[in-house]
Design a protein around this motif. Structure first.
Motif, PDB file in Angstrom:
ATOM      1  N   GLY A   1     -10.098 -15.539  34.748  1.00  0.00           N
ATOM      2  CA  GLY A   1     -10.530 -16.777  34.106  1.00  0.00           C
ATOM      3  C   GLY A   1     -10.822 -17.906  35.082  1.00  0.00           C
ATOM      4  N   PHE A   2     -11.240 -17.561  36.301  1.00  0.00           N
ATOM      5  CA  PHE A   2     -11.549 -18.587  37.290  1.00  0.00           C
ATOM      6  C   PHE A   2     -12.832 -19.329  36.926  1.00  0.00           C
ATOM      7  N   HIS A   3     -12.905 -20.609  37.303  1.00  0.00           N
ATOM      8  CA  HIS A   3     -14.153 -21.356  37.181  1.00  0.00           C
ATOM      9  C   HIS A   3     -15.168 -20.766  38.150  1.00  0.00           C
ATOM     10  N   SER A   4     -14.701 -20.520  39.378  1.00  0.00           N
ATOM     11  CA  SER A   4     -15.579 -20.006  40.425  1.00  0.00           C
ATOM     12  C   SER A   4     -14.826 -19.009  41.290  1.00  0.00           C
ATOM     13  N   THR A   5     -15.547 -17.999  41.708  1.00  0.00           N
ATOM     14  CA  THR A   5     -15.054 -17.075  42.722  1.00  0.00           C
ATOM     15  C   THR A   5     -16.037 -17.183  43.879  1.00  0.00           C
TER      16      THR A   5
ATOM     17  N   SER B   1     -19.920 -18.331  39.334  1.00  0.00           N
ATOM     18  CA  SER B   1     -19.316 -19.556  38.827  1.00  0.00           C
ATOM     19  C   SER B   1     -19.817 -19.919  37.439  1.00  0.00           C
ATOM     20  N   LYS B   2     -18.980 -20.669  36.718  1.00  0.00           N
ATOM     21  CA  LYS B   2     -19.407 -21.252  35.445  1.00  0.00           C
ATOM     22  C   LYS B   2     -20.412 -22.373  35.689  1.00  0.00           C
ATOM     23  N   ASP B   3     -20.351 -22.992  36.885  1.00  0.00           N
ATOM     24  CA  ASP B   3     -21.263 -24.083  37.235  1.00  0.00           C
ATOM     25  C   ASP B   3     -21.468 -24.092  38.757  1.00  0.00           C
ATOM     26  N   ALA B   4     -22.254 -23.137  39.236  1.00  0.00           N
ATOM     27  CA  ALA B   4     -22.492 -22.996  40.682  1.00  0.00           C
ATOM     28  C   ALA B   4     -23.178 -24.228  41.258  1.00  0.00           C
TER      29      ALA B   4
ATOM     30  N   ALA C   1     -21.343 -30.404  45.524  1.00  0.00           N
ATOM     31  CA  ALA C   1     -20.156 -30.945  46.194  1.00  0.00           C
ATOM     32  C   ALA C   1     -20.188 -30.644  47.692  1.00  0.00           C
ATOM     33  N   LEU C   2     -20.856 -29.551  48.051  1.00  0.00           N
ATOM     34  CA  LEU C   2     -20.954 -29.142  49.454  1.00  0.00           C
ATOM     35  C   LEU C   2     -22.284 -29.543  50.079  1.00  0.00           C
TER      36      LEU C   2
ATOM     37  N   VAL D   1     -27.778 -23.671  45.374  1.00  0.00           N
ATOM     38  CA  VAL D   1     -27.550 -22.236  45.170  1.00  0.00           C
ATOM     39  C   VAL D   1     -28.890 -21.521  45.108  1.00  0.00           C
ATOM     40  N   VAL D   2     -29.007 -20.453  45.878  1.00  0.00           N
ATOM     41  CA  VAL D   2     -30.180 -19.594  45.830  1.00  0.00           C
ATOM     42  C   VAL D   2     -29.678 -18.156  45.768  1.00  0.00           C
ATOM     43  N   ASP D   3     -29.934 -17.494  44.645  1.00  0.00           N
ATOM     44  CA  ASP D   3     -29.546 -16.087  44.482  1.00  0.00           C
ATOM     45  C   ASP D   3     -28.056 -15.866  44.783  1.00  0.00           C
ATOM     46  N   HIS D   4     -27.201 -16.656  44.143  1.00  0.00           N
ATOM     47  CA  HIS D   4     -25.738 -16.562  44.280  1.00  0.00           C
ATOM     48  C   HIS D   4     -25.244 -16.855  45.691  1.00  0.00           C
TER      49      HIS D   4
END
Length: 110
Positions: free
Chosen positions: A47-51, A69-72, A78-79, A83-86
């Motif tokens: 149940g992680f938001h992001s891995t 991620s639920k919101d990549a 934040a960084l 995101v491009v292709d995960h």
């Protein structure tokens, strides 16, 4: 892949962040599909938001983050990236503790 994984709680969400330090990212990229499947399964099971798996090239001192991620886009923003292709490119980033976590905490706890 998960031997150096740590789970961080930020703003009520859990993020699993692992890091692999490599001399070349080519081998890791050749296994990207398998890694994303494993990461997706972990995210669903826990149940992680992001891995996130940080693939750090210790010769070039750059990191590519693989993400499920639920919101990549929130993580990438934040960084200061996208995101491009995960994947999120993080030039000059080598430290999860100093260059990743503080920015994610600021975004998730805002």
């Amino acid at each position: 892949m998960l031997r150096d994984q740590k789970v961080f709680e930020m703003g009520g969400e859990k993020l699993a962040i692992g890091q692999l330090e490599l001399t070349s990212l080519e081998t890791a990229f050749s296994k990207k599909s398998d890694m994303l499947i494993e990461m997706g399964q972990l995210q669903a099971d826990k149940g992680f938001h992001s891995t996130i798996v940080l693939l750090t090239d210790i010769n070039k001192l750059d990191t590519t983050a693989l993400i499920i991620s639920k919101d990549a886009n929130k993580v990438a923003a934040a960084l200061n990236s996208k995101v491009v292709d995960h994947a999120i490119e993080l030039p000059g980033v080598v430290s999860r503790k100093k260059q990743i976590i503080p920015f994610l905490q600021a975004a998730f706890e805002a």
